[in-house]
Design a protein around this motif. Sequence first.
Motif, PDB file in Angstrom:
ATOM      1  N   UNK A  19       0.849  -1.180   0.000  1.00  0.00           N
ATOM      2  CA  UNK A  19       0.000   0.000   0.000  1.00  0.00           C
ATOM      3  C   UNK A  19       0.889   1.236   0.000  1.00  0.00           C
ATOM      4  N   UNK A  20       0.761   2.034  -1.052  1.00  0.00           N
ATOM      5  CA  UNK A  20       1.500   3.281  -1.142  1.00  0.00           C
ATOM      6  C   UNK A  20       0.643   4.427  -0.607  1.00  0.00           C
ATOM      7  N   UNK A  21       1.300   5.377   0.027  1.00  0.00           N
ATOM      8  CA  UNK A  21       0.626   6.575   0.509  1.00  0.00           C
ATOM      9  C   UNK A  21       1.323   7.803  -0.058  1.00  0.00           C
ATOM     10  N   UNK A  22       0.564   8.857  -0.239  1.00  0.00           N
ATOM     11  CA  UNK A  22       1.120  10.124  -0.720  1.00  0.00           C
ATOM     12  C   UNK A  22       0.493  11.243   0.094  1.00  0.00           C
ATOM     13  N   UNK A  28      -5.237  23.289  -1.438  1.00  0.00           N
ATOM     14  CA  UNK A  28      -6.461  22.700  -0.895  1.00  0.00           C
ATOM     15  C   UNK A  28      -6.675  21.329  -1.525  1.00  0.00           C
ATOM     16  N   UNK A  29      -6.319  20.294  -0.784  1.00  0.00           N
ATOM     17  CA  UNK A  29      -6.252  18.936  -1.330  1.00  0.00           C
ATOM     18  C   UNK A  29      -7.582  18.497  -1.915  1.00  0.00           C
ATOM     19  N   UNK A  74      -9.584  12.971   2.160  1.00  0.00           N
ATOM     20  CA  UNK A  74      -9.410  14.417   2.083  1.00  0.00           C
ATOM     21  C   UNK A  74      -9.200  15.049   3.460  1.00  0.00           C
ATOM     22  N   UNK A  75      -9.645  14.377   4.509  1.00  0.00           N
ATOM     23  CA  UNK A  75      -9.416  14.886   5.859  1.00  0.00           C
ATOM     24  C   UNK A  75      -7.942  14.758   6.260  1.00  0.00           C
ATOM     25  N   UNK A  76      -7.255  13.796   5.644  1.00  0.00           N
ATOM     26  CA  UNK A  76      -5.843  13.563   5.957  1.00  0.00           C
ATOM     27  C   UNK A  76      -4.910  14.055   4.863  1.00  0.00           C
TER      28      UNK A  76
END
Length: 124
Positions: A19-22, A28-29, A74-76
């Motif tokens: 699992x990759x995370x970015x 504003x994401x 979107x919260x993170x």
Amino acid sequence: QVQLVESGGGLVQAGGSLRLSCSVSGRTFSSFAMGWFRQAPGKEREFVAGINYSGASTYYADSVKGRFTISRDNAKNTVYLQMNSLKPEDTAVYYCAAPRLGFVSRDPRDFGSWGQGTQVTVSS
């Protein structure tokens, strides 16, 4: 200016998962799409997956459809790439990217902000 930092790459056997995370900052994401690309040695950078600003729409390269899942929180301020049933041909440096105009695209030229990349190696 958008800053992107990928994590989660590594070495895995064929058939395994990663699992990759970015993590994204500086913009504003929740207002723009995101994409994952990869580049193997001697090859051009290629589209892997994309997701619209809300997460309601996702897009995949044919080579990963059914095995990879892109999602976002979107919260993170984070976008993810869940990779299952990995194959040796998935070996590459994986990049997350933000498009210049905010819309989903499969063309890397439409993306103006890139992470540093994370290596994924799948052994046979």
